[in-house]
Design a protein around this motif. Structure first.
Motif, PDB file in Angstrom:
ATOM      1  N   SER A 101       0.824  -1.214   0.000  1.00 50.87           N
ATOM      2  CA  SER A 101       0.000   0.000   0.000  1.00 50.87           C
ATOM      3  C   SER A 101       0.859   1.266   0.000  1.00 50.87           C
ATOM      4  O   SER A 101       0.428   2.293  -0.510  1.00 50.87           O
ATOM      5  CB  SER A 101      -0.947   0.010   1.198  1.00 50.87           C
ATOM      6  OG  SER A 101      -0.226   0.175   2.395  1.00 50.87           O
ATOM      7  N   ARG A 103       3.630   1.416  -1.586  1.00 46.21           N
ATOM      8  CA  ARG A 103       4.331   1.301  -2.877  1.00 46.21           C
ATOM      9  C   ARG A 103       5.847   1.219  -2.698  1.00 46.21           C
ATOM     10  O   ARG A 103       6.604   1.775  -3.498  1.00 46.21           O
ATOM     11  CB  ARG A 103       3.948   2.439  -3.817  1.00 46.21           C
ATOM     12  CG  ARG A 103       2.494   2.425  -4.170  1.00 46.21           C
ATOM     13  CD  ARG A 103       2.195   3.368  -5.301  1.00 46.21           C
ATOM     14  NE  ARG A 103       0.780   3.429  -5.560  1.00 46.21           N
ATOM     15  CZ  ARG A 103       0.140   2.596  -6.385  1.00 46.21           C
ATOM     16  NH1 ARG A 103       0.797   1.667  -7.003  1.00 46.21           N
ATOM     17  NH2 ARG A 103      -1.152   2.727  -6.576  1.00 46.21           N
ATOM     18  N   VAL A 106       6.375  -2.552  -5.949  1.00 42.89           N
ATOM     19  CA  VAL A 106       5.242  -2.477  -6.859  1.00 42.89           C
ATOM     20  C   VAL A 106       5.160  -3.776  -7.636  1.00 42.89           C
ATOM     21  O   VAL A 106       6.106  -4.166  -8.315  1.00 42.89           O
ATOM     22  CB  VAL A 106       5.379  -1.283  -7.830  1.00 42.89           C
ATOM     23  CG1 VAL A 106       4.245  -1.266  -8.822  1.00 42.89           C
ATOM     24  CG2 VAL A 106       5.434   0.023  -7.060  1.00 42.89           C
ATOM     25  N   SER A 111      -0.775  -3.862  -6.784  1.00 45.36           N
ATOM     26  CA  SER A 111      -0.827  -2.544  -6.133  1.00 45.36           C
ATOM     27  C   SER A 111      -1.113  -1.437  -7.102  1.00 45.36           C
ATOM     28  O   SER A 111      -1.056  -1.359  -8.195  1.00 45.36           O
ATOM     29  CB  SER A 111       0.456  -2.258  -5.403  1.00 45.36           C
ATOM     30  OG  SER A 111       1.590  -2.572  -6.158  1.00 45.36           O
TER      31      SER A 111
END
Length: 111
Positions: A101, A103, A106, A111
Motif C-alpha cells: 500500500s 508502494r 510495486v 498494487s
C-alpha cells in the motif's frame, strides 16, 4: 464505492485473521489485555477499509495491529500449535499490505 482489488482482499484477509487470533487468545491463556487491544485494532482496521472516516486511518491501524501481533507472537501462552499459524499468517498479510500500500514494492496487477 469499494473497488475490489488484490490489495483490498489482502487487507480484509489480514484483518479477519487478526480478529480470529485476538478472539482465540482472549478465550485462551494469553494476555487478555493484549488480546482485547488486538480485537479492537483489527475491528477498527476492517471498518477503516469500508468507511474512510475512521479517525486513525488504515495505515496507522495496520501498524498498531502488526505491533500487537508481534508482541502476541513473542508472549504466546501454552496453546495449541494451530494458533501460532493464525498469528503468523495475519502478521505476514499485514506486513505485505503495508509494503504494497505504501508502494515500497510495486507488483503489477496487485498494487
Amino acid at each position: 464505492m469499494i473497488t475490489l482489488s488484490w490489495l483490498f482482499v489482502i487487507a480484509v484477509a489480514a484483518g479477519i485473521f487478526a480478529l480470529i487470533d485476538g478472539i482465540t487468545r482472549a478465550r485462551g491463556r494469553g494476555s487478555s489485555l493484549l488480546s482485547i487491544l488486538e480485537i479492537i485494532a483489527a475491528v477498527l482496521f476492517l471498518l477503516s477499509l469500508f468507511f474512510p472516516g475512521i479517525p486513525f486511518g488504515s495505515l496507522v491501524l495496520a501498524i498498531i495491529t502488526t505491533v500487537l501481533l508481534v508482541i502476541q507472537l513473542v508472549l504466546r501462552g501454552g496453546r495449541r500449535r494451530g494458533g501460532l499459524a493464525v498469528t503468523v499468517i495475519a502478521l505476514v498479510l499485514f506486513i505485505l499490505w503495508i509494503v504494497l500500500s505504501q508502494r515500497w514494492i510495486v507488483i503489477p496487477g496487485v498494487s
